[in-house]
Scaffold this motif. Structure first.
Motif, PDB file in Angstrom:
ATOM      1  N   LYS B  54       0.832  -1.210   0.000  1.00  0.00           N
ATOM      2  CA  LYS B  54       0.000   0.000   0.000  1.00  0.00           C
ATOM      3  C   LYS B  54       0.862   1.254   0.000  1.00  0.00           C
ATOM      4  O   LYS B  54       0.642   2.183  -0.789  1.00  0.00           O
ATOM      5  CB  LYS B  54      -0.914  -0.003   1.233  1.00  0.00           C
ATOM      6  CG  LYS B  54      -2.225  -0.717   0.982  1.00  0.00           C
ATOM      7  CD  LYS B  54      -3.093  -0.649   2.220  1.00  0.00           C
ATOM      8  CE  LYS B  54      -4.188  -1.691   2.133  1.00  0.00           C
ATOM      9  NZ  LYS B  54      -4.827  -1.891   3.439  1.00  0.00           N
ATOM     10  N   THR B  55       1.864   1.299   0.914  1.00  0.00           N
ATOM     11  CA  THR B  55       2.716   2.493   0.970  1.00  0.00           C
ATOM     12  C   THR B  55       3.488   2.658  -0.331  1.00  0.00           C
ATOM     13  O   THR B  55       3.646   3.770  -0.828  1.00  0.00           O
ATOM     14  CB  THR B  55       3.712   2.415   2.146  1.00  0.00           C
ATOM     15  OG1 THR B  55       4.322   1.132   2.127  1.00  0.00           O
ATOM     16  CG2 THR B  55       3.025   2.632   3.473  1.00  0.00           C
ATOM     17  N   ASN B  56       3.912   1.540  -0.890  1.00  0.00           N
ATOM     18  CA  ASN B  56       4.630   1.616  -2.166  1.00  0.00           C
ATOM     19  C   ASN B  56       3.743   2.185  -3.257  1.00  0.00           C
ATOM     20  O   ASN B  56       4.200   2.956  -4.094  1.00  0.00           O
ATOM     21  CB  ASN B  56       5.131   0.232  -2.586  1.00  0.00           C
ATOM     22  CG  ASN B  56       6.341  -0.185  -1.799  1.00  0.00           C
ATOM     23  OD1 ASN B  56       6.888   0.621  -1.056  1.00  0.00           O
ATOM     24  ND2 ASN B  56       6.755  -1.417  -1.933  1.00  0.00           N
ATOM     25  N   ASP B  57       2.453   1.772  -3.227  1.00  0.00           N
ATOM     26  CA  ASP B  57       1.515   2.303  -4.221  1.00  0.00           C
ATOM     27  C   ASP B  57       1.418   3.823  -4.104  1.00  0.00           C
ATOM     28  O   ASP B  57       1.413   4.529  -5.113  1.00  0.00           O
ATOM     29  CB  ASP B  57       0.132   1.678  -4.013  1.00  0.00           C
ATOM     30  CG  ASP B  57       0.041   0.315  -4.665  1.00  0.00           C
ATOM     31  OD1 ASP B  57       0.931   0.024  -5.488  1.00  0.00           O
ATOM     32  OD2 ASP B  57      -0.885  -0.449  -4.356  1.00  0.00           O
ATOM     33  N   VAL B  58       1.328   4.293  -2.848  1.00  0.00           N
ATOM     34  CA  VAL B  58       1.230   5.742  -2.631  1.00  0.00           C
ATOM     35  C   VAL B  58       2.475   6.435  -3.170  1.00  0.00           C
ATOM     36  O   VAL B  58       2.392   7.459  -3.878  1.00  0.00           O
ATOM     37  CB  VAL B  58       1.054   6.038  -1.116  1.00  0.00           C
ATOM     38  CG1 VAL B  58       1.143   7.541  -0.866  1.00  0.00           C
ATOM     39  CG2 VAL B  58      -0.282   5.515  -0.625  1.00  0.00           C
ATOM     40  N   ILE B  59       3.638   5.846  -2.869  1.00  0.00           N
ATOM     41  CA  ILE B  59       4.895   6.439  -3.337  1.00  0.00           C
ATOM     42  C   ILE B  59       4.929   6.460  -4.863  1.00  0.00           C
ATOM     43  O   ILE B  59       5.290   7.460  -5.490  1.00  0.00           O
ATOM     44  CB  ILE B  59       6.105   5.638  -2.777  1.00  0.00           C
ATOM     45  CG1 ILE B  59       6.200   5.848  -1.264  1.00  0.00           C
ATOM     46  CG2 ILE B  59       7.402   6.088  -3.444  1.00  0.00           C
ATOM     47  CD1 ILE B  59       7.161   4.904  -0.578  1.00  0.00           C
ATOM     48  N   ILE B  60       4.506   5.349  -5.462  1.00  0.00           N
ATOM     49  CA  ILE B  60       4.521   5.251  -6.937  1.00  0.00           C
ATOM     50  C   ILE B  60       3.612   6.314  -7.540  1.00  0.00           C
ATOM     51  O   ILE B  60       3.977   6.981  -8.513  1.00  0.00           O
ATOM     52  CB  ILE B  60       4.076   3.834  -7.377  1.00  0.00           C
ATOM     53  CG1 ILE B  60       5.187   2.834  -7.095  1.00  0.00           C
ATOM     54  CG2 ILE B  60       3.723   3.811  -8.861  1.00  0.00           C
ATOM     55  CD1 ILE B  60       4.757   1.401  -7.205  1.00  0.00           C
ATOM     56  N   GLU B  66       4.834  13.387 -10.277  1.00  0.00           N
ATOM     57  CA  GLU B  66       6.022  14.212 -10.496  1.00  0.00           C
ATOM     58  C   GLU B  66       6.541  14.048 -11.927  1.00  0.00           C
ATOM     59  O   GLU B  66       6.928  15.016 -12.573  1.00  0.00           O
ATOM     60  CB  GLU B  66       7.111  13.797  -9.501  1.00  0.00           C
ATOM     61  CG  GLU B  66       7.926  14.971  -9.038  1.00  0.00           C
ATOM     62  CD  GLU B  66       8.400  14.789  -7.610  1.00  0.00           C
ATOM     63  OE1 GLU B  66       9.588  15.008  -7.390  1.00  0.00           O
ATOM     64  OE2 GLU B  66       7.586  14.435  -6.739  1.00  0.00           O
ATOM     65  N   ILE B  67       6.515  12.793 -12.397  1.00  0.00           N
ATOM     66  CA  ILE B  67       6.975  12.532 -13.771  1.00  0.00           C
ATOM     67  C   ILE B  67       6.092  13.295 -14.763  1.00  0.00           C
ATOM     68  O   ILE B  67       6.580  13.888 -15.716  1.00  0.00           O
ATOM     69  CB  ILE B  67       6.940  11.019 -14.063  1.00  0.00           C
ATOM     70  CG1 ILE B  67       8.075  10.328 -13.312  1.00  0.00           C
ATOM     71  CG2 ILE B  67       7.086  10.742 -15.559  1.00  0.00           C
ATOM     72  CD1 ILE B  67       7.988   8.829 -13.314  1.00  0.00           C
ATOM     73  N   VAL B  74       4.406  19.840 -20.547  1.00  0.00           N
ATOM     74  CA  VAL B  74       3.996  20.176 -19.185  1.00  0.00           C
ATOM     75  C   VAL B  74       3.086  21.407 -19.202  1.00  0.00           C
ATOM     76  O   VAL B  74       3.246  22.328 -20.000  1.00  0.00           O
ATOM     77  CB  VAL B  74       5.240  20.397 -18.305  1.00  0.00           C
ATOM     78  CG1 VAL B  74       6.031  21.591 -18.781  1.00  0.00           C
ATOM     79  CG2 VAL B  74       4.861  20.566 -16.858  1.00  0.00           C
ATOM     80  N   ASP B  75       2.117  21.361 -18.289  1.00  0.00           N
ATOM     81  CA  ASP B  75       1.218  22.489 -18.140  1.00  0.00           C
ATOM     82  C   ASP B  75       1.905  23.516 -17.225  1.00  0.00           C
ATOM     83  O   ASP B  75       2.150  23.248 -16.052  1.00  0.00           O
ATOM     84  CB  ASP B  75      -0.087  21.979 -17.509  1.00  0.00           C
ATOM     85  CG  ASP B  75      -1.112  23.084 -17.417  1.00  0.00           C
ATOM     86  OD1 ASP B  75      -0.842  24.157 -17.972  1.00  0.00           O
ATOM     87  OD2 ASP B  75      -2.170  22.848 -16.806  1.00  0.00           O
ATOM     88  N   ARG B  80       3.706  25.861 -12.028  1.00  0.00           N
ATOM     89  CA  ARG B  80       3.837  27.061 -11.203  1.00  0.00           C
ATOM     90  C   ARG B  80       3.159  26.853  -9.848  1.00  0.00           C
ATOM     91  O   ARG B  80       3.700  27.197  -8.803  1.00  0.00           O
ATOM     92  CB  ARG B  80       3.191  28.230 -11.948  1.00  0.00           C
ATOM     93  CG  ARG B  80       3.581  29.569 -11.380  1.00  0.00           C
ATOM     94  CD  ARG B  80       3.124  30.679 -12.283  1.00  0.00           C
ATOM     95  NE  ARG B  80       3.907  30.769 -13.495  1.00  0.00           N
ATOM     96  CZ  ARG B  80       3.462  31.310 -14.639  1.00  0.00           C
ATOM     97  NH1 ARG B  80       2.233  31.768 -14.725  1.00  0.00           N
ATOM     98  NH2 ARG B  80       4.239  31.383 -15.690  1.00  0.00           N
ATOM     99  N   GLU B  81       1.986  26.220  -9.939  1.00  0.00           N
ATOM    100  CA  GLU B  81       1.219  25.939  -8.704  1.00  0.00           C
ATOM    101  C   GLU B  81       2.028  25.035  -7.778  1.00  0.00           C
ATOM    102  O   GLU B  81       2.119  25.266  -6.569  1.00  0.00           O
ATOM    103  CB  GLU B  81      -0.094  25.255  -9.105  1.00  0.00           C
ATOM    104  CG  GLU B  81      -1.108  25.126  -7.994  1.00  0.00           C
ATOM    105  CD  GLU B  81      -1.526  26.476  -7.451  1.00  0.00           C
ATOM    106  OE1 GLU B  81      -1.668  26.572  -6.218  1.00  0.00           O
ATOM    107  OE2 GLU B  81      -1.675  27.452  -8.238  1.00  0.00           O
ATOM    108  N   LYS B  82       2.634  24.037  -8.380  1.00  0.00           N
ATOM    109  CA  LYS B  82       3.415  23.073  -7.580  1.00  0.00           C
ATOM    110  C   LYS B  82       4.606  23.755  -6.927  1.00  0.00           C
ATOM    111  O   LYS B  82       4.894  23.561  -5.746  1.00  0.00           O
ATOM    112  CB  LYS B  82       3.892  21.934  -8.489  1.00  0.00           C
ATOM    113  CG  LYS B  82       4.603  20.825  -7.730  1.00  0.00           C
ATOM    114  CD  LYS B  82       5.058  19.772  -8.662  1.00  0.00           C
ATOM    115  CE  LYS B  82       6.210  18.984  -8.075  1.00  0.00           C
ATOM    116  NZ  LYS B  82       5.985  18.479  -6.733  1.00  0.00           N
ATOM    117  N   LEU B  83       5.276  24.586  -7.729  1.00  0.00           N
ATOM    118  CA  LEU B  83       6.450  25.276  -7.180  1.00  0.00           C
ATOM    119  C   LEU B  83       6.037  26.230  -6.065  1.00  0.00           C
ATOM    120  O   LEU B  83       6.733  26.359  -5.048  1.00  0.00           O
ATOM    121  CB  LEU B  83       7.165  26.050  -8.287  1.00  0.00           C
ATOM    122  CG  LEU B  83       7.903  25.164  -9.293  1.00  0.00           C
ATOM    123  CD1 LEU B  83       8.468  25.989 -10.416  1.00  0.00           C
ATOM    124  CD2 LEU B  83       9.018  24.395  -8.600  1.00  0.00           C
TER     125      LEU B  83
END
Lengths: 126, 226
Positions: B54-60, B66-67, B74-75, B80-83
């Motif tokens: 489960k935790t691995n799924d969340v990480i993935i 991010e990818i 890229v939008d 910009r929002e993420k940064l």
């Protein structure tokens, strides 16, 4: 005895070339069935050597034993208690008993043959 | 042996041989006795592995997001929002921005009992504040302030007689500790029967009050650069 051994060997060879296998979930049942058949076959040889072989008894014993063993295994699986140990112990003991009796009878036959040859040789010498 | 019986035995043993070879082909693992303890152990192991999955799924999922952000088409607005969010998070961690959020407020002052209050046991010490701050951090506080002085990762709390020096700012009683975070978690953690706050209240008879509050304001660091 020899026939049985040859038969088993031929069967193993045939089985190795068969493309079919069973699901591993049923491996316990198959093992129990194999034990039941081994027991029956040794019992059959034993009774045949004692001249008491009856195909009805043989077949009914084989089918009945197999069904009871499978049912016990199934029941144990459901209840969570390994009842199939009972079948393994009973069939194992019977296999050894049958083999012991067969061994004795065969040894007796061998001894008789030896005696006959000995007597013949003696007669010839005289 | 009768010929019929011989043939019968032959056929029967061939069938037996086929069964044996099938068993040999399947390579079944040894069927050991399964005790309840073994089953329980397997169950625990399984649970651990499932949790890990489960935790691995969340990480993935996070990495996939991010990818997506780093791909060519890229939008710009989402990037910009993420940064912006990242900058905000860093500001929170480095105490470079003021914060408003739900949390708890702890007020501590010296004991009013004459017998205890006149001794060193009834006075609020730097150590008491330190322990409470560490407790709050353990219970997941995002930001903490003492008398509106923001606690930083490298803050120091010193004893100054009846006062306390926090980040080189002298503060006296009553000490008001504010913490923003999961208010339920913070409140239950601090007001627990075995907590240090409760010890101060019951043993040293200090004036301690813990309350849940909405929209607590915690200022940023004094020497911040905006």
């Amino acid at each position: 005895m020899v026939i049985v051994l040859i038969g088993i060997l031929v069967g193993i060879l045939i089985g190795l070339f068969l493309p079919y296998t069973y699901n591993t979930v049923y491996s316990l049942y198959v093992s129990v069935v194999i034990l039941a058949s081994l027991d029956s076959i040794l019992g059959g040889i034993n009774s045949e050597l004692q001249k008491k072989f009856d195909i009805k008894i043989f077949l009914s014993g084989l089918i009945g034993n197999t069904i009871i063993a499978v049912l016990l295994t199934f029941f144990g699986d459901r209840v969570g208690v390994p009842i199939y140990y009972a079948t393994i112990v009973v069939f194992g003991t019977r296999i050894f008993n049958n083999f012991a009796e067969i061994r004795r009878i065969l040894l007796k036959i061998l001894e008789k043959k030896k005696n006959i040859w000995y007597n013949i040789n003696k007669c010839m010498e005289e | 042996m009768n010929r019929k019986i011989r043939i019968f035995f032959l056929i029967f043993s061939i069938a037996l041989g086929i069964m044996i070879s099938l068993v040999l082909k399947n390579k079944v693992e040894l069927m050991g006795p399964y005790t309840y303890e073994k089953i329980r152990n397997y169950k625990e192991e399984l649970e651990i592995v499932e949790n890990q999955i489960k935790t691995n799924d969340v990480i993935i999922k996070g990495i996939e997001k991010e990818i997506e952000l780093h791909t060519d088409d890229v939008d710009i607005s989402s990037l910009r929002e993420k940064l912006r969010k990242e900058i905000f998070d860093l500001k929170v961690i480095s105490a470079n921005s003021d914060l408003i959020g739900n949390g708890i407020k702890i007020t501590i002052s010296d004991s009013r009992d004459r017998d205890i209050g006149s001794t060193k046991y009834g006075i609020v010490h730097d150590l008491d504040i330190l322990v409470i701050i560490n407790d709050l951090i353990t219970f997941g506080a995002d930001a903490i302030s003492i008398n509106d002085v923001r606690i930083l990762p490298d803050s120091k709390i010193d004893c100054q007689g009846p006062t306390i020096r926090i980040n080189d700012v002298v503060k006296s009683t009553p000490f008001v500790i504010k913490a923003i975070g999961d208010e339920e978690k913070l409140f239950t953690g601090v007001s627990d029967k075995d907590s240090y706050v409760n010890l101060l209240k019951t043993v040293y008879e200090m004036e301690v009050s813990v309350e849940k509050k909405k929209d607590i304001y915690i200022p940023g660091r004094i020497d911040r650069r905006v």
